[in-house]
Motif scaffolding. Structure first.
Motif, PDB file in Angstrom:
ATOM      1  N   ALA A  96       0.829  -1.213   0.000  1.00 52.49           N
ATOM      2  CA  ALA A  96       0.000   0.000   0.000  1.00 52.49           C
ATOM      3  C   ALA A  96       0.864   1.264   0.000  1.00 52.49           C
ATOM      4  CB  ALA A  96      -0.930  -0.008   1.200  1.00 52.49           C
ATOM      5  N   VAL A  97       1.952   1.238   0.762  1.00 53.75           N
ATOM      6  CA  VAL A  97       2.861   2.399   0.789  1.00 53.75           C
ATOM      7  C   VAL A  97       3.453   2.636  -0.596  1.00 53.75           C
ATOM      8  CG1 VAL A  97       5.066   3.245   1.698  1.00 53.75           C
ATOM      9  CG2 VAL A  97       3.392   2.217   3.249  1.00 53.75           C
ATOM     10  N   ALA A 297     -10.434  -1.435  -5.520  1.00 54.62           N
ATOM     11  CA  ALA A 297     -10.048  -2.753  -6.046  1.00 54.62           C
ATOM     12  C   ALA A 297      -8.705  -2.688  -6.757  1.00 54.62           C
ATOM     13  CB  ALA A 297     -11.127  -3.265  -6.994  1.00 54.62           C
ATOM     14  N   HIS A 298      -8.392  -1.547  -7.389  1.00 60.22           N
ATOM     15  CA  HIS A 298      -7.089  -1.358  -8.023  1.00 60.22           C
ATOM     16  C   HIS A 298      -5.981  -1.460  -6.973  1.00 60.22           C
ATOM     17  CE1 HIS A 298      -4.513   1.312 -10.933  1.00 60.22           C
ATOM     18  NE2 HIS A 298      -4.016   0.115 -10.768  1.00 60.22           N
ATOM     19  N   LEU A 299      -6.200  -0.811  -5.824  1.00 60.50           N
ATOM     20  CA  LEU A 299      -5.222  -0.887  -4.735  1.00 60.50           C
ATOM     21  C   LEU A 299      -5.051  -2.318  -4.251  1.00 60.50           C
ATOM     22  CD1 LEU A 299      -3.470   0.118  -2.344  1.00 60.50           C
ATOM     23  CD2 LEU A 299      -5.618   0.571  -1.123  1.00 60.50           C
ATOM     24  N   HIS A 304      -1.905  -7.443  -3.732  1.00 60.06           N
ATOM     25  CA  HIS A 304      -1.753  -8.875  -3.961  1.00 60.06           C
ATOM     26  C   HIS A 304      -0.587  -9.167  -4.912  1.00 60.06           C
ATOM     27  CE1 HIS A 304      -6.196  -9.678  -2.739  1.00 60.06           C
ATOM     28  NE2 HIS A 304      -5.389  -9.796  -1.721  1.00 60.06           N
ATOM     29  N   ASP A 305      -0.486  -8.375  -5.983  1.00 61.68           N
ATOM     30  CA  ASP A 305       0.629  -8.567  -6.905  1.00 61.68           C
ATOM     31  C   ASP A 305       1.964  -8.311  -6.197  1.00 61.68           C
ATOM     32  OD1 ASP A 305      -1.104  -9.169  -8.951  1.00 61.68           O
ATOM     33  OD2 ASP A 305      -1.117  -7.144  -9.797  1.00 61.68           O
ATOM     34  N   PHE A 306       1.982  -7.288  -5.356  1.00 63.90           N
ATOM     35  CA  PHE A 306       3.204  -6.926  -4.643  1.00 63.90           C
ATOM     36  C   PHE A 306       3.665  -8.077  -3.757  1.00 63.90           C
ATOM     37  CE2 PHE A 306       5.294  -5.263  -0.846  1.00 63.90           C
ATOM     38  CZ  PHE A 306       6.310  -4.494  -1.394  1.00 63.90           C
ATOM     39  N   GLU A 307       2.750  -8.683  -2.998  1.00 67.38           N
ATOM     40  CA  GLU A 307       3.167  -9.755  -2.105  1.00 67.38           C
ATOM     41  C   GLU A 307       3.579 -11.008  -2.877  1.00 67.38           C
ATOM     42  OE1 GLU A 307       0.145 -10.937   0.642  1.00 67.38           O
ATOM     43  OE2 GLU A 307      -1.353 -11.310  -0.901  1.00 67.38           O
TER      44      GLU A 307
END
Length: 551
Positions: A96-97, A297-299, A304-307
């Motif tokens: 998120a950051v 939902a974009h966030l 999810h992609d980041f993790e």
């Protein structure tokens, strides 16, 4: 007109039609209001939408409490990473950051309609550091913009609020290991609390009627010297992280906890609440006056992609050599800077506030008991089959919902669906009136199985679906009805003009069902409440071979 004709007796319909005809006549009130509306749009061109302020004010004047009637929830990806609560939360916060920094530096690519038309990104400015503040008659949306005052995260754990900075003094963000350390410190602080009932849960007040909460908020700010600072910490935080207990075993129970919970371990005014259970399963609860579901939902898709790309390996079992899914490099490297410990946010309470908290808890408990929620996983087919027979999946599901309602209740309600208008400057949504003469004809033919042939029913289904798609396209292209009617009503108010047509009961009937597709990138999607007592809120997410419905 077609939809209203299904809801009114013929005499009432004819009376309404006569008023509308008089309103729309040449030289009539409608023409005068339309001319004034066009002039307003021309004055505001290039700065804002002619309807955005009015639409937001109408939304913020609603007095119902935010849980059930206001906020919506979203569930986790099904391939949930194997992680502890602190590990999963740390990675989601880090994602998120990163998303927030991309917004601030204008490096975030806009979503595109059909992969071509870029959508307006104005709503992203209020995604973080935003809170809906209650007012006596109308709420306000507050977004903190002072960077020096908005470097922190607020955490709810066991009905108490905590905060810690997300950035070091040199401006670098905390890494995953440092974030995990801060979350574990909060968990330890919570367990060390000798008397968990020493302070009643202030968060439960955010479940109340908005005018009631506005009065309590004023009382809260004057009840103690630190209350205003604590309240400001919550309201200006990047978002709210909620550390929940054990994850429920079914999607339906996960949905209930994510949507409502116990009301006390939440702050429903916050734009975004990320909920993480003890076993690492996550969900979200979002207030919706600041922006629309596709933006949030974009966030969540980005997180999810980041993790998946960084520290957690979601698809493989943990290595026998390590009990942590964090990479060895992250798990062993020392912190770059000393970390300031998290702070407990204290609230001094008066006896009046203590009574208000008890009343809010009773009111919320009754509202939860009066709310049914089911997550249905329909495995028979998905959008692949629907497209194969050349029908719009959205239209198909809408017709199925109308048929189900008719078979249950013997009648059809007013049904609405949201259509986004973000291809326009500061666009939000338009409302599609789903029930039509075509859909009614299909539903009644299906309901009376012995009176119509299969060919007739198929023909009526196809015609109803084509009609629905046409209405949806009209709404998305700025040629809908509801926002235009809102504009005419507000302009009449500004010009002190009274018109029976705009006040006709036919234009103010309750929506018996609100039904929308869910804009998720993965997982079983989420849901929302109905528009009125006894009404349905239905969210659906059609995947290739199956679909989820939240009812």
């Amino acid at each position: 007109q077609q939809q209203q004709q299904q809801q009114q007796q013929q005499t009432e319909y004819e009376k309404t039609a006569a008023m509308v005809s008089d309103f729309a006549s040449a030289g009539g009130t409608g023409e005068r209001l339309q001319r004034a509306l066009v002039e307003r749009a021309q004055r505001l061109e290039g700065t804002q939408s002619w309807v955005e302020v009015w639409w937001e004010e109408e939304f913020l004047r609603r007095r119902d409490g935010l849980p059930i009637a206001g906020n919506w929830y979203g569930l986790d990806r099904l391939d949930t990473p194997r992680a502890t609560q602190s590990e999963r939360a740390a990675v989601l916060i880090s994602g998120a950051v990163k998303f927030h920094r991309m917004i601030k530096t204008e490096r975030l690519e806009p979503l595109r309609m059909m992969g071509v038309v870029p959508l307006c990104m104005w709503q992203y400015r209020r995604l973080f550091h935003t809170c809906r503040q209650p007012g006596a008659e109308m709420d306000t949306i507050f977004t903190a913009t002072d960077y020096s005052d908005t470097r922190h995260l607020c955490v709810m754990c066991k009905e108490k609020a905590y905060s810690f900075d997300l950035y070091h003094k040199d401006g670098t963000p905390l890494d995953v290991q440092e974030l995990q350390s801060q979350i574990e410190a909060i968990q330890a602080m919570s367990k060390a609390t000798k008397n968990p009932l020493s302070q009643p849960p202030v968060g439960i007040l955010t479940t109340q009627n908005r005018s009631t909460w506005a009065q309590c908020r004023q009382e809260l700010m004057s009840a103690g010297p630190n209350n205003t600072d604590s309240l400001r910490k919550v309201e200006t935080a990047m978002f709210l992280l909620v550390l929940e207990g054990p994850s429920p075993g079914t999607l339906t129970e996960q949905a209930r906890v994510s949507f409502m919970g116990n009301g006390a371990n939440r702050w429903f005014d916050k734009s975004i609440q990320v909920i993480v259970f003890e076993d690492g399963v996550a969900s979200v609860n979002c207030e919706r006056s600041w922006g629309d579901a596709p933006v949030a939902a974009h966030l969540f898709g980005f997180m999810h992609d980041f993790e998946s790309e960084t520290s957690i390996a979601p698809y493989a079992p943990k290595s026998p050599a390590s009990s942590s899914p964090l990479s060895p490099q992250r798990a062993t490297k020392p912190p770059r800077h000393p970390l300031s410990p998290p702070k407990r946010l204290e609230f001094a309470l008066t006896s009046k506030l203590a009574r208000a908290i008890d009343e809010a808890a009773l009111h919320f408990k009754a509202a939860v008991a009066d709310t049914d929620l089911v997550v249905l996983h329909m495995r028979y087919f998905g959008k692949g089959f629907i497209k194969h027979v050349h029908i719009s999946p959205d239209a198909f599901v809408q017709m199925a919902l109308q048929l189900a309602y008719y078979r249950l209740h013997g009648t059809l309600p007013l049904i609405c669906e949201s259509a986004h208008t973000r291809q326009f400057r500061h666009g939000r949504t338009e409302t599609v009136r789903v029930t039509s003469s075509d859909s009614v004809a299909f539903v009644k033919a299906m309901a009376h199985l012995d009176q119509s042939s299969a060919e007739t029913k198929l023909h009526l289904l196809l015609r109803a679906c084509v009609s629905h798609v046409e209405q949806l396209k009209e709404a998305m292209n700025g040629r809908g009805v509801e926002r235009h009617l809102l504009g005419l009503r507000r302009m009449a108010r500004e010009l002190s003009l009274h018109t029976e047509a705009l006040d006709a009961p036919a234009l103010h009937l309750n929506w018996g069902m609100s039904a929308d597709s869910c804009p998720v990138q993965r997982g079983p999607s989420g849901g929302f409440g109905g528009h009125c007592d006894g009404g349905y809120g239905v969210s659906y997410h059609a995947q290739e071979e199956h679909m989820y419905l939240h009812i």
